[in-house]
Structure formats: C-alpha cells, structure tokens
Design an enzyme around this catalytic site. Structure first.
Site, PDB file in Angstrom:
ATOM      1  N   LYS A 201       7.805 -18.643  -9.031  1.00  0.00           N
ATOM      2  CA  LYS A 201       7.322 -17.450  -9.715  1.00  0.00           C
ATOM      3  C   LYS A 201       6.159 -17.835 -10.631  1.00  0.00           C
ATOM      4  CE  LYS A 201       8.700 -13.761 -12.773  1.00  0.00           C
ATOM      5  NZ  LYS A 201       9.593 -13.401 -13.867  1.00  0.00           N
TER       6      LYS A 201
ATOM      7  N   ASN B 189       0.853  -1.191   0.000  1.00  0.00           N
ATOM      8  CA  ASN B 189       0.000   0.000   0.000  1.00  0.00           C
ATOM      9  C   ASN B 189       0.884   1.235   0.000  1.00  0.00           C
ATOM     10  OD1 ASN B 189       0.498   0.915   2.835  1.00  0.00           O
ATOM     11  ND2 ASN B 189      -0.362  -1.102   3.272  1.00  0.00           N
TER      12      ASN B 189
ATOM     13  N   ILE C  60      -3.300  -6.718  14.555  1.00  0.00           N
ATOM     14  CA  ILE C  60      -2.257  -6.577  15.581  1.00  0.00           C
ATOM     15  C   ILE C  60      -2.738  -5.649  16.694  1.00  0.00           C
ATOM     16  CG2 ILE C  60       0.155  -5.972  15.972  1.00  0.00           C
ATOM     17  CD1 ILE C  60       0.563  -6.363  12.905  1.00  0.00           C
TER      18      ILE C  60
ATOM     19  N   PHE D 199      -4.440   4.138  14.705  1.00  0.00           N
ATOM     20  CA  PHE D 199      -4.642   5.158  13.688  1.00  0.00           C
ATOM     21  C   PHE D 199      -5.785   4.698  12.795  1.00  0.00           C
ATOM     22  CE2 PHE D 199      -1.496   8.645  13.232  1.00  0.00           C
ATOM     23  CZ  PHE D 199      -0.938   8.505  14.485  1.00  0.00           C
TER      24      PHE D 199
HETATM   25  O1  C5P Z   1      -8.942  -1.569  10.563  1.00  0.00           O
HETATM   26  P1  C5P Z   1      -7.942  -0.567  10.102  1.00  0.00           P
HETATM   27  O2  C5P Z   1      -6.849  -1.157   9.240  1.00  0.00           O
HETATM   28  O3  C5P Z   1      -8.528   0.662   9.497  1.00  0.00           O
HETATM   29  O4  C5P Z   1      -7.256  -0.071  11.458  1.00  0.00           O
HETATM   30  C1  C5P Z   1      -6.143   0.753  11.468  1.00  0.00           C
HETATM   31  C2  C5P Z   1      -5.424   0.611  12.774  1.00  0.00           C
HETATM   32  O5  C5P Z   1      -5.262  -0.758  13.130  1.00  0.00           O
HETATM   33  C3  C5P Z   1      -4.006   1.152  12.692  1.00  0.00           C
HETATM   34  O6  C5P Z   1      -3.633   1.588  13.979  1.00  0.00           O
HETATM   35  C4  C5P Z   1      -3.218  -0.086  12.291  1.00  0.00           C
HETATM   36  O7  C5P Z   1      -1.851   0.008  12.654  1.00  0.00           O
HETATM   37  C5  C5P Z   1      -3.930  -1.180  13.035  1.00  0.00           C
HETATM   38  N1  C5P Z   1      -3.941  -2.499  12.366  1.00  0.00           N
HETATM   39  C6  C5P Z   1      -3.218  -3.535  12.904  1.00  0.00           C
HETATM   40  N2  C5P Z   1      -3.265  -4.787  12.307  1.00  0.00           N
HETATM   41  C7  C5P Z   1      -4.017  -5.007  11.218  1.00  0.00           C
HETATM   42  C8  C5P Z   1      -4.757  -3.935  10.670  1.00  0.00           C
HETATM   43  C9  C5P Z   1      -4.706  -2.703  11.264  1.00  0.00           C
HETATM   44  O8  C5P Z   1      -2.534  -3.350  13.897  1.00  0.00           O
HETATM   45  N3  C5P Z   1      -4.031  -6.207  10.661  1.00  0.00           N
END
Ligand code: C5P
Length: 361
Positions: free
Chosen positions: A251, A174, A269, A286
């Site tokens: 590949k 991303n 996470i 965030f």
């Molecule tokens: O659900 P979303 O991706 O919008 O949430 C964003 C927040 O969740 C951010 O703080 C991001 O670091 C955390 N996040 C995470 N693990 C994931 C997805 C998002 O820690 N798999």
C-alpha cells in the site's frame, strides 16, 4: 367473467349457455373465494382478454384499482393481458384515456386500437370494439412462442468497467454501469443464443440463461475473451481501461505519493479480436464520444477492424442512465436511432445481429 356493467347488457345465463363454461361475476362468492377464486382464475389462464375495454375499466386498470372480480384478477395476474377497447369517440380521445392507455402500454398491457365507424350513440370515429377476428388474431400473436432467431448461436458480450489496481487497496476505474451490456446479453439469451457475458466489476444481476464470467482488469478480460471463442458474434460493450498501473505490492503511504503513476497501455481487446484468425463472423464495438460522434466513430470502425460500431454521445448523463441515443455505423452507412431505453437499444441491436447472421445451420 362478467362485470357489473356488462350484466346490464347481457346476463350471466346467456354467456354460460353460449360458451358452455361457468361465468364468474363476483368477488364475494363464498364457494369460489374459499379457494381464493380470483387468484386461481388469474393463474390458470394463459392470456387475459378484456373485451370490451371501457374507458372506466382502462382507468381502473391504469390506477391499479381492484374493487371487483375483473379488476382484482387483472391486478393479480402475471399473464399477458389484451384489451379490446370500446367507447364513445370523445371518451377514446380524451386526455385522461390517452394517459391511461399510455400507462397500460408502458406496463406491458397490449391495448388494441379500436375500430373506426358509426357507434351506438350515433357518432362516427375510432372507438368501436375491434371485430372479433381482429381480437382473435391479436390473441394468437400473444400466445405464439417467442421468436428465437439466435437459436444455435454463441454470442459473446463484454460489459462494465475494468478496475486497474494501483496498490492493494486502490484502483483506476471509470463510470460505466454495465447496464447496456447486460441488457444486450439478456436480449441475446431471449433470442435463443448461448450467451457468455464477460463482466467487469458491477453488481448487476446476471440475466436469466446467461453464462457470466467475472473479471476485474483489462488483462483478465482479454484472456476471458480468448477463452470464450469460438463465437458467432461478439458485442464489446465494456469500457476497458486504456492503461494499467505498474502496481506495487505494498500500500502506498501518503509520503510516498509519486509525482506521476507509471502507466502501461492495455491491449485493445476489440482490435485484437477483430484481427484474430478465429474471429467471430460479426464483431461489434461501442464508441462513447463527447464530440463529432459519427466522425470519430467511423474512424474507430476502420482502426479497430470491427464490422459495426454502435456510437453514442456521452456528453450528457448516458453513463449510468437508463436511456441511450445511438448511431449504428458500418462500412456502408450510418443509421441514427432516437433516444430509447437501453433495453430497447439491446433488443433492436440483437434483431439486427440475428438478421445479419441468418438462421443457424
Ligand atoms: O478506443 P475506445 O476505447 O474508444 O473503443 C471502444 C471500443 O473498444 C469498445 O467496444 C470497447 O469495448 C473496446 N475496447 C477494447 N479494449 C480496449 C479498449 C476498448 O475492447 N483496451
């Protein structure tokens, strides 16, 4: 250091006699300049005070001109610079001076507001040299050791994107630049914290005093977060990929292109950390949203179980840019900040975190 202009008002002899210190007046002093005197002077100082800062001197400083000893030293110094302006009220309010003051402040120079009152020219308004006590107080503030409110704390920061391999040469990614997360790690370290920065694949330099752990995938990031505990606060800024691909060892060839990539959901996470028995006291997530920012971010706060959400609208060019307009959301209220440089968002957020944690035992 006495400038040419200053020497029309007072002599070097007067200043030397009163201060009992040598007074420097010229860039072209053979004795001084065999030792590169102007560079030496700028190195030995802890602080450079410009008093009075005339409109002319402010303009030359803002433009980086170095045509006498004072301006050469001001261009050569890496020490804090304090300017106590003194000039006619119209000169102070002139657009050119406004511009120069703004430029100098952006460059990190502390330009005091002049005092207001009757001037030598008989006019009234702002422009008088600040009283010596004010100049002294401003100098003391600049010389005070920086506040370190996170001394004794351990802060965990995740930053950047994750890369999820599709095959040995391709991956899902991303547009996260990592800038905001790195700025937060930097601000936390400056505030005295021990900082562990778990970074996805970005090429940003590691902020001074920060322990960096480089990871590539969401699974690696999750493991690194677990391994970093215990921490007092966690700021989860990373744009973690929601899915990973069931990667093939080989590949993919053109002809093999599957109609769809088989995706598996990655662990969340932030949600896992928020619910862990050994969670940091303060867990901050965030939220990058493109619409109904506050509503979606508030729902996310509850869903993830974290303490605060920093929400921003990424419908513009926030990702990769240097500025960010965010809302700080907790269970009780929403606070919206004006658009700020990402470094300033970081400094404010760290101040809030320090406030919430209080001093370490
Ligand atoms: O659900 P979303 O991706 O919008 O949430 C964003 C927040 O969740 C951010 O703080 C991001 O670091 C955390 N996040 C995470 N693990 C994931 C997805 C998002 O820690 N798999």
């Amino acid at each position: 250091m006495l400038t040419d202009g200053g020497s029309h008002f007072v002599t070097a002899m007067t200043l030397a006699a009163l201060s009992e210190e040598p007074v420097h007046t010229t860039l072209w002093d053979l004795k001084d300049e065999t030792e590169m005197g102007h560079i030496q002077l700028s190195r030995e100082a802890d602080l450079v005070v410009v008093a009075p800062g005339t409109a002319d001197l402010l303009a030359r400083m803002a433009a980086g001109i170095a045509d006498d000893l004072a301006t050469t030293l001001l261009l050569a110094t890496d020490k804090p610079v304090l300017v106590a302006p003194a000039m006619n009220v119209r000169m102070w309010s002139h657009a050119a001076t406004r511009r120069n003051v703004a430029t100098l402040r952006r460059d990190g120079v502390t330009v005091m507001e002049p005092d207001e009152g009757t001037m030598a020219c008989g006019e009234y308004g702002p422009g008088r040299l600040p009283e010596p006590a004010r100049i002294l107080a401003a100098a003391e503030t600049l010389l005070a050791p920086a506040a370190r409110p996170l001394q004794g704390r351990h802060v965990l920061v995740t930053a950047g994107p994750t890369h999820e391999p599709i095959d040995p040469v391709r991956y899902l990614a991303n547009r996260s630049s990592g800038k905001q997360g790195f700025a937060i790690a930097d601000a936390a370290a400056r505030a005295g914290a021990r900082v562990t920065l778990i970074a996805g694949p970005v090429t940003l330099p590691t902020p001074a005093g920060v322990d960096r752990v480089d990871v590539e995938t969401a699974l690696e990031m999750a493991a690194a977060v677990r391994a970093t505990l215990p921490a007092d606060a966690a700021v989860m800024v990373a744009a973690v990929a929601d899915w990973r691909v069931e990667a093939t060892g080989q590949k993919l060839k053109k002809g093999m292109a599957a109609a769809a990539l088989p995706l598996t959901e990655n662990p969340d996470i932030l949600a896992a950390l928020s619910r862990a028995p050994d969670r940091p006291r303060l867990v901050i997530g965030f939220a990058a949203e493109t619409e109904r920012v506050i509503e979606h971010a508030t729902a996310k706060l509850a869903r993830k179980g974290c303490d605060w959400i920093v929400a921003n609208d990424v419908s513009g060019d926030v990702m990769g840019g240097d500025a960010n307009a965010v809302h700080l959301i907790n269970a009780a209220d929403v606070e919206s900040w004006a658009e700020l440089p990402k470094t300033e968002v970081a400094a404010r957020l760290i101040a809030r975190i320090a406030d919430a944690l209080g001093p370490a035992a």
